[in-house]
Design a protein around this motif. Structure first.
Motif, PDB file in Angstrom:
ATOM      1  N   ILE A 293       0.834  -1.204   0.000  1.00  0.00           N
ATOM      2  CA  ILE A 293       0.000   0.000   0.000  1.00  0.00           C
ATOM      3  C   ILE A 293       0.863   1.245   0.000  1.00  0.00           C
ATOM      4  N   ASN A 294       2.018   1.191   0.660  1.00  0.00           N
ATOM      5  CA  ASN A 294       2.927   2.334   0.696  1.00  0.00           C
ATOM      6  C   ASN A 294       4.291   1.884   0.176  1.00  0.00           C
ATOM      7  N   PRO A 295       4.467   1.809  -1.154  1.00  0.00           N
ATOM      8  CA  PRO A 295       5.726   1.285  -1.679  1.00  0.00           C
ATOM      9  C   PRO A 295       6.862   2.292  -1.678  1.00  0.00           C
ATOM     10  N   SER A 296       6.585   3.571  -1.456  1.00  0.00           N
ATOM     11  CA  SER A 296       7.624   4.596  -1.528  1.00  0.00           C
ATOM     12  C   SER A 296       8.546   4.517  -0.316  1.00  0.00           C
ATOM     13  N   MET A 297       9.857   4.689  -0.572  1.00  0.00           N
ATOM     14  CA  MET A 297      10.832   4.697   0.517  1.00  0.00           C
ATOM     15  C   MET A 297      11.055   6.093   1.080  1.00  0.00           C
ATOM     16  N   SER A 298      10.558   7.117   0.397  1.00  0.00           N
ATOM     17  CA  SER A 298      10.753   8.484   0.874  1.00  0.00           C
ATOM     18  C   SER A 298       9.705   8.887   1.906  1.00  0.00           C
ATOM     19  N   THR A 299       8.583   8.216   1.954  1.00  0.00           N
ATOM     20  CA  THR A 299       7.550   8.511   2.949  1.00  0.00           C
ATOM     21  C   THR A 299       7.351   7.294   3.844  1.00  0.00           C
ATOM     22  N   HIS A 300       6.903   7.552   5.044  1.00  0.00           N
ATOM     23  CA  HIS A 300       6.722   6.463   5.993  1.00  0.00           C
ATOM     24  C   HIS A 300       5.330   5.862   5.871  1.00  0.00           C
ATOM     25  N   MET A 301       5.207   4.645   6.344  1.00  0.00           N
ATOM     26  CA  MET A 301       3.916   3.965   6.346  1.00  0.00           C
ATOM     27  C   MET A 301       2.988   4.647   7.347  1.00  0.00           C
ATOM     28  N   PRO A 302       1.721   4.855   6.994  1.00  0.00           N
ATOM     29  CA  PRO A 302       0.794   5.443   7.963  1.00  0.00           C
ATOM     30  C   PRO A 302       0.751   4.632   9.257  1.00  0.00           C
ATOM     31  N   VAL A 303       0.619   5.338  10.356  1.00  0.00           N
ATOM     32  CA  VAL A 303       0.690   4.683  11.665  1.00  0.00           C
ATOM     33  C   VAL A 303      -0.392   3.618  11.835  1.00  0.00           C
ATOM     34  N   PRO A 304      -1.652   3.850  11.419  1.00  0.00           N
ATOM     35  CA  PRO A 304      -2.641   2.757  11.554  1.00  0.00           C
ATOM     36  C   PRO A 304      -2.260   1.503  10.770  1.00  0.00           C
ATOM     37  N   LEU A 305      -1.698   1.677   9.572  1.00  0.00           N
ATOM     38  CA  LEU A 305      -1.268   0.513   8.801  1.00  0.00           C
ATOM     39  C   LEU A 305      -0.120  -0.209   9.496  1.00  0.00           C
ATOM     40  N   TRP A 306       0.804   0.581  10.067  1.00  0.00           N
ATOM     41  CA  TRP A 306       1.931  -0.038  10.783  1.00  0.00           C
ATOM     42  C   TRP A 306       1.437  -0.860  11.964  1.00  0.00           C
ATOM     43  N   LYS A 307       0.517  -0.300  12.718  1.00  0.00           N
ATOM     44  CA  LYS A 307      -0.015  -1.032  13.870  1.00  0.00           C
ATOM     45  C   LYS A 307      -0.758  -2.287  13.427  1.00  0.00           C
ATOM     46  N   ARG A 308      -1.488  -2.162  12.335  1.00  0.00           N
ATOM     47  CA  ARG A 308      -2.217  -3.329  11.838  1.00  0.00           C
ATOM     48  C   ARG A 308      -1.255  -4.431  11.413  1.00  0.00           C
ATOM     49  N   CYS A 309      -0.170  -4.030  10.761  1.00  0.00           N
ATOM     50  CA  CYS A 309       0.823  -5.012  10.315  1.00  0.00           C
ATOM     51  C   CYS A 309       1.513  -5.676  11.509  1.00  0.00           C
ATOM     52  N   VAL A 310       1.840  -4.890  12.537  1.00  0.00           N
ATOM     53  CA  VAL A 310       2.485  -5.459  13.729  1.00  0.00           C
ATOM     54  C   VAL A 310       1.548  -6.423  14.439  1.00  0.00           C
ATOM     55  N   SER A 311       0.269  -6.076  14.490  1.00  0.00           N
ATOM     56  CA  SER A 311      -0.683  -6.987  15.144  1.00  0.00           C
ATOM     57  C   SER A 311      -0.781  -8.314  14.394  1.00  0.00           C
ATOM     58  N   VAL A 312      -0.686  -8.273  13.058  1.00  0.00           N
ATOM     59  CA  VAL A 312      -0.709  -9.515  12.274  1.00  0.00           C
ATOM     60  C   VAL A 312       0.538 -10.345  12.560  1.00  0.00           C
ATOM     61  N   VAL A 313       1.698  -9.685  12.603  1.00  0.00           N
ATOM     62  CA  VAL A 313       2.947 -10.414  12.874  1.00  0.00           C
ATOM     63  C   VAL A 313       2.931 -11.014  14.275  1.00  0.00           C
ATOM     64  N   LEU A 314       2.404 -10.282  15.242  1.00  0.00           N
ATOM     65  CA  LEU A 314       2.320 -10.822  16.599  1.00  0.00           C
ATOM     66  C   LEU A 314       1.418 -12.052  16.647  1.00  0.00           C
ATOM     67  N   GLU A 315       0.332 -12.027  15.871  1.00  0.00           N
ATOM     68  CA  GLU A 315      -0.543 -13.203  15.838  1.00  0.00           C
ATOM     69  C   GLU A 315       0.151 -14.383  15.170  1.00  0.00           C
ATOM     70  N   VAL A 316       0.948 -14.098  14.132  1.00  0.00           N
ATOM     71  CA  VAL A 316       1.725 -15.173  13.500  1.00  0.00           C
ATOM     72  C   VAL A 316       2.703 -15.785  14.489  1.00  0.00           C
ATOM     73  N   LEU A 317       3.376 -14.946  15.265  1.00  0.00           N
ATOM     74  CA  LEU A 317       4.326 -15.447  16.252  1.00  0.00           C
ATOM     75  C   LEU A 317       3.626 -16.261  17.332  1.00  0.00           C
ATOM     76  N   SER A 318       2.427 -15.825  17.696  1.00  0.00           N
ATOM     77  CA  SER A 318       1.672 -16.587  18.691  1.00  0.00           C
ATOM     78  C   SER A 318       1.297 -17.970  18.161  1.00  0.00           C
ATOM     79  N   LEU A 319       0.877 -18.043  16.894  1.00  0.00           N
ATOM     80  CA  LEU A 319       0.547 -19.347  16.298  1.00  0.00           C
ATOM     81  C   LEU A 319       1.792 -20.225  16.162  1.00  0.00           C
TER      82      LEU A 319
END
Length: 922
Positions: A293-319
């Motif tokens: 969704i945010n492929p550009s390296m000059s701008t940062h990922m929106p904070v809600p998207l970052w949190k959503r991605c971290v929550s997915v990774v945490l669930e993967v680690l839990s599984l």
């Protein structure tokens, strides 16, 4: 001739066929039959007298005046016919130009007719254009034969028609449904005031049919997209989820793909996945889709998207922690062949790279902290997300410890270390307490939720949890109480398994960490044993920035310890170029002599450090200038014939010269003004005034032990004030009382005795102790007139040689570094060797006649005149203060025995620390 003039006179009252009437005339004309007949009759009556004249071209032709509406329709039809002719020969370059002309004519036609409907001839052409375009795109052989310009125009028309025809889709559907109807065409050519017949019953029926067809197509596409979403989750099989997942992954990167829609579809697939293995596969694909969704390296990922991605990774680690038979392996490529969920008894590899995901999330967190305003609450809220990332990184390292190579794990350990090395003990403890408080609050909220909700509601919440941006610190994450032991364990792992860059960065992080915890000697020994100061110019820019930050903290630590020479050695190289902001990546300095391209500025902004990791530049400048002042003031007060009187800090000397040149100096305002005012007071021996100026600096409030540092500065000012007073005014005294000096400078008797004795031993003070009376007896040592004249001549000769060499280098265009920063030492008898490119200035301050300093000249041609070099070597340094001849060896012949006595330079340990290469200052 008369008949021609008369014809032209009558012609003024008529409209020319070639002239186009203005819009006002068109709008004001009523176009009635009576007016047309009257105008025609007038022209006919006028032309009746010109019958038989040879000058009349078409006297019998009947001129017909057409309305503006008819002319606009004729122009529209004519352009459409031209476009059809170009379609037959596939001239898309001309079609593109004519299409622009047609659209402008359509606007004029609609203005004249004041109708909202579009002429049928225009709709017919759009349909023909679309069909011809599809036909041409499908013919590969015809496309190959096209010229590059024509092929480019074809692609341009394809994109334009795709967007343009969306507004006429309904009319085009009507035409395709009934292309043989001529009702609209007849109405277009009709000259009456009625509409163009689009409101007939037949057209209404056609419009309703077209609308129905459009709704069918739309509903069909929606059903195709949402077919899986509308099914009962119990009816969805393992193969359906796998096929849908494969289709989504194959569509990644294609144009026209809605990335947000892909994320939502993957979110739904996560809830209907059959088994933990398939669920983890879908969630890893979902992380990749969120990154897209945010492929550009000059701008940062929106904070809600970052949190959503971290929550997915945490669930993967839990599984993964629950189902130990599932392994994420980057080299595995066979997950598409599965038709059912693997059994728990066998190992189930899944393609993916969790460590790369963690590194990308770390980069996005770093970029967001770079771009968010640090003076807002948003920045503080963003910093609270750091413990969640640290928990995710720790869990990833623990889970992947047995399935990933050790070098990659060492890289992840370095990522964790870079979040801790800049934190002081108080900051780390505060972060630990905040993390524990968040975990307790989350646990209490879970208890309340369990008490209020039943099982069905909890199950529904689990299904939708992935789509929410909720971020909680895992309950099993524990921050170490002893940060030093934790850093040591991470660094040990990196030193054992990391590559060279990872080891170097870990070493610099450790040095920084020890420096902010007042362990100067430990940090200094690590820097010296690692030899990073010799190799850092060959490393990447981010590592060079980390090296500069470590050196800055090392200098601050040495100053807090009272080690003034060591502090100056660490900080001197940072202030040589005046680009401290760029060297520490804390800002961009604007120079009128340097132009940066937009790409360079973008790269430099990406290297900037977040605000909470900054080193206060005002405090750093205060420490550097005060250290230079304490070292330079005794040198400035020393007599001119002192062999050790040479500049220690060139930036400080330049500031001092600029300050002395000022006609009027007001009260000090910034750090430099305070230090210069303190320097002027200290040169007079007034240490109280100097301390008052320095203690007023606001930067001392940033130090945890402010009183201790100020006491150290006061003690240093007393000692240097005593030395400066003796060097400046000692020649005017016959004897000085020990007790009086102790009371004046508020120093113990033993300290005063020690300072004066060291100055006598170093031959800085010509005097001796008189023990019975407790006084210092001064010995007058004044230079004779001959010696003073010889010294003045030596200075003028040196200045003349400098000017000649500069003029020669400018004339020949040679790159010869004449900067004073690279001069060697000056001294008699060669005991003070200059290890530089130009060698030492031999015999400049020699006390006795004889050979001067042979130096270590690495410049072209060795030394000239009174400079000894590798090629000239020996006796070229004469011209001492108290005698000696003018240099006679100019480096044209092989040197004598002095050139064979060259030795390797022996740097002081902190001098070698201060080497910051020019190649790093980018």
């Amino acid at each position: 001739m008369a008949s021609r003039l008369q014809g032209s006179f009558w012609a003024q009252g008529s409209d020319s066929e070639d002239e186009e009437p203005s819009e006002e005339e068109e709008s004001s004309s009523e176009d009635s039959d009576s007016s047309s007949d009257s105008e025609a009759g007038a022209r006919k009556g006028a032309s009746k007298f010109l019958v038989g004249s040879s000058d009349s071209d078409s006297s019998d032709d009947k001129r017909v005046v057409r309305s503006a509406k008819d002319r606009r329709y004729d122009e529209l039809r004519s352009t459409c016919d031209e476009i059809r002719n170009k379609l037959h020969i596939n001239d898309w370059n001309s079609i593109q130009t004519l299409f622009d002309k047609l659209n402008k004519q359509l606007e004029k036609t609609q203005k004249v007719t004041e109708a909202a409907t579009v002429p049928r001839v225009y709709i017919k052409l759009l349909v023909e254009l679309e069909d011809s375009l599809l036909k041409t795109l499908g013919d590969r052989e015809a496309k190959k034969k096209m010229s590059p310009t024509n092929a480019k125009a074809l692609n341009t028309m394809r994109q334009r028609l795709k967007k343009h025809n969306l507004g006429y889709a309904e009319d085009m559907d009507k035409f395709r449904a009934n292309p043989e109807s001529t009702a609209d065409e007849s109405s277009d050519s009709d000259d009456s005031d009625s509409d163009d017949g689009s409101g007939s019953d037949e057209d209404v029926d056609q419009g309703s049919d077209a609308d129905g067809a459009f709704e069918k197509i739309k509903s069909k596409s929606e059903k195709k997209k949402d077919r899986l979403l509308s099914m009962d989750p119990k009816d969805i099989s393992y193969e359906m989820v796998s096929k849908k997942l494969q289709d989504i992954m194959l569509a990644r990167g294609k144009k026209g793909v809605d990335r947000q829609e892909q994320v939502e579809m993957l979110t739904y697939l996560t809830s209907v996945a059959k088994g933990p293995c398939q669920r983890i596969s879908v969630m890893l694909s979902m992380v990749s889709a969120i990154f897209d969704i945010n492929p550009s390296m000059s701008t940062h990922m929106p904070v809600p998207l970052w949190k959503r991605c971290v929550s997915v990774v945490l669930e993967v680690l839990s599984l993964l922690s629950t189902h130990t038979h599932i392994v994420i392996d980057d080299s595995f490529e066979g997950s598409d062949e599965r038709t059912e969920e693997p059994s728990p008894e066998q190992e189930a590899p899944i393609p993916g790279n969790l460590i790369a995901v963690v590194e990308r999330l770390d980069d996005e967190l770093f970029k967001s902290l770079q771009m968010i305003d640090p003076h807002t609450h948003q920045y503080m809220d963003r910093l609270k997300d750091e413990p969640v990332f640290l928990a995710m990184a720790a869990q990833t390292q623990d889970i992947q410890a047995n399935h990933t190579d050790q070098k990659t794990l060492a890289r992840l350990a370095l990522r964790r270390m870079e979040h801790f090395y800049h934190k002081t003990a108080d900051v780390y403890e505060a972060m630990r307490k905040i993390t524990m408080a968040q975990q307790q609050a989350d646990a209490a909220a879970e208890v309340d939720k369990d008490a209020l909700k039943d099982e069905d509601e909890l199950d529904a919440e689990v299904v939708t949890a992935v789509g929410q941006a909720t971020l909680k610190v895992p309950a099993d994450f524990v921050m170490e109480a002893d940060c030093e032991a934790f850093m040591e364990s991470l660094s040990r792992q990196i030193y054992e398994h990391g590559d060279e860059r990872t080891k170097a960065r870990a070493m610099l992080c450790t040095i920084f960490f020890k420096a902010i915890r007042e362990d100067f000697y430990g940090a200094r020994d690590m820097m010296l044993m690692s030899h990073l100061q010799d190799n850092v110019q060959h490393m990447d820019i981010s590592t060079q920035i980390l090296f500069n930050r470590a050196m800055a903290q090392l200098g601050l630590c040495a100053f807090r310890k009272g080690l003034v020479p060591d502090a100056h050695s660490c900080l001197s190289e940072l202030y040589t170029t005046g680009r401290v902001k760029e060297l520490l990546a804390q800002g961009m300095s604007i120079s009128r002599y340097q132009d940066k391209t937009p790409e360079q500025e973008k790269l430099e902004r990406r290297r900037q450090m977040p605000f909470h990791m900054h080193i206060n530049l005002e405090l750093l400048e205060s420490v550097h200038l005060i250290s230079a002042m304490l070292l330079e003031v005794p040198v400035l007060a020393a007599p001119d014939f002192d062999p050790k009187k040479r500049p220690i800090s060139k930036p400080f000397r330049r500031l001092m010269d600029n300050y002395e040149r000022q006609t009027f100096t007001g009260p000090p305002e910034n750090v430099r003004d305070h230090v210069m005012a303190a320097t002027r007071a200290l040169l007079k021996g007034e240490w109280q005034r100097a301390y008052a100026y320095l203690s007023d600096l606001p930067s001392w409030n940033l130090l945890a032990e402010k009183d201790k540092v100020l006491h150290m500065i006061q003690q240093q000012l007393k000692e240097e004030g005593l030395r400066t007073y003796l060097l400046t005014y000692g020649a005017f005294y016959h004897s000085l009382s020990h007790q009086h000096l102790s009371q004046t400078f508020d120093l113990p008797d033993k300290k005063v005795h020690s300072i004066i004795s060291k100055m006598m031993m170093a031959e800085q003070l010509a005097g001796s102790w008189d023990q019975p009376t407790g006084t210092v007896v001064m010995h007058a040592a004044h230079a004779s007139r001959l010696q003073a004249a010889a010294g003045a001549l030596a200075d003028k000769a040196t200045a003349l040689v400098d000017l000649n060499e500069r003029a020669l280098s400018l004339r020949t265009g040679g790159v010869r570094d004449m900067d004073d920063d690279r001069e060697g030492g000056r001294g008699g008898f060669g005991e003070d060797r200059g290890f530089s490119r130009r060698g030492g200035r031999g015999g400049r301050s020699g006390l006795l006649p004889g050979p001067g300093d042979y130096g270590r000249g690495l410049g072209r041609g060795g030394g000239r005149g009174n400079r000894g070099g590798l090629r000239s070597g020996g006796l070229g340094g004469g011209m001492g203060r108290f005698g000696g001849g003018i240099g006679f060896n100019e480096g044209r012949f092989p040197s004598d025995r002095f050139s064979r006595r060259q030795q390797a330079p022996t740097y002081d340990h902190m001098t070698s620390l201060g080497r910051v290469g020019n190649s790093r200052r980018q």
